[in-house]
Structure formats: structure tokens, C-alpha cells
Design a protein around this motif. Structure first.
Motif, PDB file in Angstrom:
ATOM      1  N   ALA A  14       0.867  -1.198   0.000  1.00  0.00           N
ATOM      2  CA  ALA A  14       0.000   0.000   0.000  1.00  0.00           C
ATOM      3  C   ALA A  14       0.894   1.236   0.000  1.00  0.00           C
ATOM      4  CB  ALA A  14      -0.904  -0.012   1.219  1.00  0.00           C
ATOM      5  N   PRO A  15       1.300   1.688  -1.173  1.00  0.00           N
ATOM      6  CA  PRO A  15       2.261   2.795  -1.224  1.00  0.00           C
ATOM      7  C   PRO A  15       1.634   4.108  -0.751  1.00  0.00           C
ATOM      8  CG  PRO A  15       1.416   2.349  -3.403  1.00  0.00           C
ATOM      9  CD  PRO A  15       0.828   1.309  -2.515  1.00  0.00           C
ATOM     10  N   ALA A  16       2.480   4.944  -0.158  1.00  0.00           N
ATOM     11  CA  ALA A  16       1.987   6.234   0.331  1.00  0.00           C
ATOM     12  C   ALA A  16       2.051   7.276  -0.773  1.00  0.00           C
ATOM     13  CB  ALA A  16       2.828   6.686   1.512  1.00  0.00           C
ATOM     14  N   ASN A  17       2.900   7.043  -1.760  1.00  0.00           N
ATOM     15  CA  ASN A  17       3.017   8.023  -2.842  1.00  0.00           C
ATOM     16  C   ASN A  17       3.482   7.342  -4.121  1.00  0.00           C
ATOM     17  OD1 ASN A  17       5.845   7.653  -2.627  1.00  0.00           O
ATOM     18  ND2 ASN A  17       5.851   9.127  -0.910  1.00  0.00           N
ATOM     19  N   ALA A  18       3.549   8.152  -5.190  1.00  0.00           N
ATOM     20  CA  ALA A  18       3.886   7.637  -6.508  1.00  0.00           C
ATOM     21  C   ALA A  18       5.324   7.121  -6.558  1.00  0.00           C
ATOM     22  CB  ALA A  18       3.674   8.721  -7.565  1.00  0.00           C
ATOM     23  N   ASP A  19       6.194   7.666  -5.732  1.00  0.00           N
ATOM     24  CA  ASP A  19       7.589   7.210  -5.740  1.00  0.00           C
ATOM     25  C   ASP A  19       7.698   5.768  -5.249  1.00  0.00           C
ATOM     26  OD1 ASP A  19       8.336   9.609  -6.685  1.00  0.00           O
ATOM     27  OD2 ASP A  19       8.973  10.443  -4.720  1.00  0.00           O
ATOM     28  N   GLU A  20       6.941   5.464  -4.188  1.00  0.00           N
ATOM     29  CA  GLU A  20       6.946   4.095  -3.680  1.00  0.00           C
ATOM     30  C   GLU A  20       6.412   3.114  -4.722  1.00  0.00           C
ATOM     31  OE1 GLU A  20       6.090   5.385   0.920  1.00  0.00           O
ATOM     32  OE2 GLU A  20       5.229   3.493   0.216  1.00  0.00           O
ATOM     33  N   LEU A  21       5.418   3.607  -5.456  1.00  0.00           N
ATOM     34  CA  LEU A  21       4.851   2.756  -6.498  1.00  0.00           C
ATOM     35  C   LEU A  21       5.884   2.493  -7.592  1.00  0.00           C
ATOM     36  CD1 LEU A  21       2.396   1.284  -7.717  1.00  0.00           C
ATOM     37  CD2 LEU A  21       1.794   3.435  -8.863  1.00  0.00           C
ATOM     38  N   GLU A  22       6.647   3.531  -7.931  1.00  0.00           N
ATOM     39  CA  GLU A  22       7.682   3.383  -8.955  1.00  0.00           C
ATOM     40  C   GLU A  22       8.742   2.370  -8.492  1.00  0.00           C
ATOM     41  OE1 GLU A  22       7.750   4.067 -11.900  1.00  0.00           O
ATOM     42  OE2 GLU A  22       9.843   4.119 -12.541  1.00  0.00           O
ATOM     43  N   ALA A  23       9.064   2.422  -7.222  1.00  0.00           N
ATOM     44  CA  ALA A  23      10.033   1.465  -6.671  1.00  0.00           C
ATOM     45  C   ALA A  23       9.492   0.039  -6.791  1.00  0.00           C
ATOM     46  CB  ALA A  23      10.314   1.814  -5.214  1.00  0.00           C
ATOM     47  N   PHE A  24       8.185  -0.084  -6.553  1.00  0.00           N
ATOM     48  CA  PHE A  24       7.504  -1.386  -6.690  1.00  0.00           C
ATOM     49  C   PHE A  24       7.620  -1.899  -8.128  1.00  0.00           C
ATOM     50  CE2 PHE A  24       3.603  -3.526  -8.050  1.00  0.00           C
ATOM     51  CZ  PHE A  24       3.450  -4.533  -7.118  1.00  0.00           C
ATOM     52  N   ARG A  25       7.374  -0.955  -9.064  1.00  0.00           N
ATOM     53  CA  ARG A  25       7.422  -1.345 -10.486  1.00  0.00           C
ATOM     54  C   ARG A  25       8.820  -1.869 -10.840  1.00  0.00           C
ATOM     55  NH1 ARG A  25       9.179   0.119 -15.199  1.00  0.00           N
ATOM     56  NH2 ARG A  25      10.220   1.963 -14.385  1.00  0.00           N
ATOM     57  N   ILE A  26       9.824  -1.095 -10.392  1.00  0.00           N
ATOM     58  CA  ILE A  26      11.193  -1.502 -10.727  1.00  0.00           C
ATOM     59  C   ILE A  26      11.516  -2.854 -10.101  1.00  0.00           C
ATOM     60  CG2 ILE A  26      13.650  -0.911 -10.449  1.00  0.00           C
ATOM     61  CD1 ILE A  26      12.645   2.083 -10.606  1.00  0.00           C
ATOM     62  N   PHE A  39      -3.062   7.156  -8.411  1.00  0.00           N
ATOM     63  CA  PHE A  39      -2.190   8.325  -8.181  1.00  0.00           C
ATOM     64  C   PHE A  39      -2.389   9.392  -9.260  1.00  0.00           C
ATOM     65  CE2 PHE A  39       0.348   5.459  -5.400  1.00  0.00           C
ATOM     66  CZ  PHE A  39       0.234   6.245  -4.261  1.00  0.00           C
ATOM     67  N   GLU A  40      -2.613   8.944 -10.526  1.00  0.00           N
ATOM     68  CA  GLU A  40      -2.807   9.931 -11.606  1.00  0.00           C
ATOM     69  C   GLU A  40      -4.049  10.768 -11.378  1.00  0.00           C
ATOM     70  OE1 GLU A  40      -0.499   7.845 -15.327  1.00  0.00           O
ATOM     71  OE2 GLU A  40      -2.688   7.656 -15.169  1.00  0.00           O
ATOM     72  N   SER A  41      -5.155  10.115 -11.015  1.00  0.00           N
ATOM     73  CA  SER A  41      -6.376  10.899 -10.823  1.00  0.00           C
ATOM     74  C   SER A  41      -6.224  11.804  -9.604  1.00  0.00           C
ATOM     75  CB  SER A  41      -7.608  10.005 -10.724  1.00  0.00           C
ATOM     76  OG  SER A  41      -7.573   9.314  -9.505  1.00  0.00           O
ATOM     77  N   ALA A  42      -5.464  11.333  -8.635  1.00  0.00           N
ATOM     78  CA  ALA A  42      -5.222  12.180  -7.457  1.00  0.00           C
ATOM     79  C   ALA A  42      -4.474  13.433  -7.882  1.00  0.00           C
ATOM     80  CB  ALA A  42      -4.416  11.414  -6.421  1.00  0.00           C
ATOM     81  N   VAL A  43      -3.504  13.235  -8.804  1.00  0.00           N
ATOM     82  CA  VAL A  43      -2.725  14.384  -9.267  1.00  0.00           C
ATOM     83  C   VAL A  43      -3.618  15.365 -10.014  1.00  0.00           C
ATOM     84  CG1 VAL A  43      -0.946  15.084 -10.908  1.00  0.00           C
ATOM     85  CG2 VAL A  43      -0.504  13.218  -9.319  1.00  0.00           C
ATOM     86  N   SER A  44      -4.493  14.835 -10.913  1.00  0.00           N
ATOM     87  CA  SER A  44      -5.304  15.787 -11.669  1.00  0.00           C
ATOM     88  C   SER A  44      -6.334  16.472 -10.786  1.00  0.00           C
ATOM     89  CB  SER A  44      -5.960  15.119 -12.884  1.00  0.00           C
ATOM     90  OG  SER A  44      -6.836  14.128 -12.440  1.00  0.00           O
TER      91      SER A  44
END
Ligand code: PHE
Length: 349
Positions: A16-28, A77-82
Motif C-alpha cells: 500500500a504505497p503512500a506516494n507515486a515514488d513508492e509505487l515506482e520502486a515497486f514497479r522496478i 495516483f494519476e487521478s489524485a494528481v489531476s
């Protein structure tokens, strides 16, 4: 390998990532080119055919799980950003959008119509392609009248109708008097109407002439209508359109369909009579033709000329507009250059 997959599955499900960076780390970590999934597939290549049978399915399901988890979180995260963007500053000025404006000829035409409506005139319209009868003959034009000449009139070529030896003359109307004829033929007096519309004349196009322009003509037929009514109506019209104190004068003239006929001048609206280019230094400008409807015209249209009389007038809208806005080149009216048109912003809708 099965154990490894189970362990990662638990990890992914709990992620359960807190932000988009954590998600990116997950992807990698899982989906990257050097990620866990890639690695598991490498390991899978080296397993025995038996293991492959069970592991293949498990591995694919695991890959789908990782991908769909990543996709869902990414959208989140994208919809949160918009949304965040929309929240940023609602007090900033919005983007303006261009509101069109009325064409100057329409503005002036509407103004003319409004003035005559207040005097009880109705608006009548008719076709722009006319026959000889409505444009000329009924209006008392003698057969050889020069206005019928090819130089002034655009004739429309068309085949003769069945049973006719020769095609009758069909032309683009040269004035909206043709609408007066149609009105008188199809109704009963009294008539009190104005006829706005486009008319065509075969003229070379220049700053001062065009092959089409716009007119407002008027007709008033009743018992006991006199030249005094004509003068007062047009005088009132001019006061309304150009302001109180505008002077008028009538000069004798000739039209086949009116007798007597006159042209009406007004004191120059630009120089107020002092003399300028617009009035050619005379202080006066002609704005319309008028007269008492010739009894022949009434008879041609089936109206009892002993009982009824009436007046008619006709003006070019371009001329009337020039005297309001000082437009020196007629061609501007039809070029539709927005830089010209947007100067005529108005509240009239
Ligand atoms: N029909 C004339 C023209 O086009 C104008 C006019 C109308 C004159 C009515 C007199 C009466 O020039």
C-alpha cells in the motif's frame, strides 16, 4: 520457486504505497527489466518439464497480479494528481472565449426595422430570383426601359417551360419593390410593410459600387394616403435613426412606379452641414427614393386605384450604414475580415 512466489504474492497483496515514488520502486522491483518477475521467468527456463506444467500457470497468474496491482495504483495516483491540479487556484482568471458580433449591415437593418415596426409596419420578404413581371412589368417599367438592360440586371438562363416558345425573363431581383408587388397581388389593402433584402445589379466592383447590396423598401397603401403622410413618416424615421435635428429635403425625381417621385436628402451626419468628403461639400446626402405609388401599379396588382392611394420608398442599407459608421469602401461589407467586423460590438443579441 513455489515458495518464493507465495511469499511475493503476500508482499504484493499487502503493498500500500503512500506516494507515486513508492509505487515506482515497486514497479522496478517486480516489473522492471532486471526485476523479480524477469528473474523468475529465467529460473523457470531451467526447471524440469514436470515442474513447468504446474509452475507455468502459477507464474503467469503471479505476473498478472503484479501488473494489475501496479496499474490500479498508477491510475489512483494519476487521478489524485489531476484532482489536485483542479484544486490549485480557482481564483485564477478563466480562459476567455470569443463572442461574435453582428455584421454592421444587420445592425443597421435591425435598427431600421425597429423604427418602422413602432409605426405599425410589418416585415415582408420575397424571393431573390424574380420574374420580369414582379421586378419590372408590374412596376410600370416600359418594355425598353434601360434598367432591364443586360448592363444592370443579372438574367438567369433557364430552358423554356413546356408549351412556351421562349423562356420568360428570370433575373436576380434588382430591388425589393418586387416584394411590394407580391404583397399587393396576394392581399387586400390596407398594407403597411417594409421589405428588407439583398438585391443584385450588374456593376463593376469598386469602393463605391458592388454587384449586390441590401435594401429596405417600404409600402403604405390605404384610403386617403397623401404625400404629407410620406413626408412625415420619413421625417420621423430620420429623426429616430440619426437623431433629432437632422434636416431633410425632398427633390423631384423619377421612378416608373411612383408619381410624383422624389429623392430625399438629409443634412450630412458627418460634418453636420459644414461640408466634407461624404457630402461632397454640399452639406446634404441623398439617402432614399420615394413617391406616391403610380395608379398603374395599383391596377396591375388588382387594387382599385380610384379608392386607394399609397406611398413607397426604398433605401440602400450600405449607404445608411456609411453615414453612421463612415465606411469608405463598400467591399469591406462582404470581405468578412474579422478585424473589420469585430469593431461593431453591440449589446443587441
Ligand atoms: N426601387 C427603387 C430603387 O431600387 C427605390 C424606390 C422604392 C423608389 C420605392 C421609390 C419608391 O432604387
Amino acid at each position: 520457486m513455489q515458495d518464493q512466489i507465495n511469499q511475493y504474492t503476500t508482499e504484493i497483496e499487502a503493498f500500500a504505497p503512500a506516494n507515486a515514488d513508492e509505487l515506482e520502486a515497486f514497479r522496478i522491483k517486480f516489473l522492471g527489466t532486471k526485476g523479480i518477475i524477469k528473474d523468475l521467468f529465467e529460473q523457470f527456463k531451467n526447471t524440469t518439464p514436470e515442474e513447468k506444467r504446474t509452475l507455468g500457470k502459477v507464474l503467469n497468474q503471479f505476473k498478472q497480479l503484479a501488473e494489475s496491482k501496479y496499474q490500479t495504483l498508477k491510475e489512483h495516483f494519476e487521478s489524485a494528481v489531476s484532482n489536485q491540479k483542479a484544486d490549485i487556484d480557482l481564483t485564477l482568471p478563466g480562459e476567455g472565449f470569443a463572442v461574435g458580433s453582428r455584421h454592421p449591415l444587420s445592425l443597421v437593418r435591425n435598427e431600421i426595422i425597429d423604427i418602422f415596426k413602432r409605426l405599425g409596419f410589418v416585415v415582408a420578404e420575397g424571393p431573390e430570383i424574380e420574374d420580369d413581371w414582379h421586378n419590372f412589368s408590374a412596376l410600370n417599367f416600359p418594355p425598353e426601359h434601360p434598367a432591364r438592360d443586360m448592363q444592370d440586371t443579372f438574367f438567369v438562363s433557364h430552358p423554356a417551360k413546356e408549351g412556351e416558345d421562349e423562356a420568360s425573363n428570370i433575373a436576380l431581383r434588382t430591388h425589393t419593390s418586387s416584394v411590394q408587388v407580391r404583397m399587393m397581388e396576394s392581399g387586400k389593402p390596407p398594407f403597411r410593410a417594409i421589405m428588407p433584402g439583398r438585391v443584385y445589379r450588374n456593376e463593376a466592383i469598386s469602393a463605391r459600387a458592388h454587384c449586390f447590396f441590401h435594401q429596405v423598401e417600404g409600402l403604405y397603401i390605404d384610403e386617403n394616403v397623401s404625400f404629407a403622410d410620406l413626408k412625415q413618416t420619413l421625417y420621423h424615421f430620420v429623426q429616430e435613426l440619426y437623431g433629432e435635428g437632422t434636416q431633410v429635403r425632398f427633390r423631384p425625381s423619377y421612378f416608373p412606379f411612383t408619381e410624383p417621385s422624389a429623392e430625399m436628402d438629409i443634412s450630412c451626419t458627418i460634418c453636420k452641414g459644414a461640408g466634407c468628403n461624404m457630402c461632397k461639400y454640399t452639406g446634404w446626402v441623398e439617402i432614399l427614393g420615394c413617391g406616391m405609388v403610380d395608379p398603374n401599379v395599383l391596377t396591375n396588382c388588382g387594387i382599385d386605384a380610384d379608392k386607394y392611394t399609397g406611398f413607397a420608398f426604398g433605401m440602400g442599407i450600405e449607404r445608411i450604414t456609411n453615414l453612421k459608421y463612415v465606411i469608405r469602401d463598400l467591399r469591406l461589407f462582404s470581405e468578412n475580415d474579422v478585424r473589420f467586423l469585430k469593431q461593431f460590438k453591440t449589446d443587441i443579441v
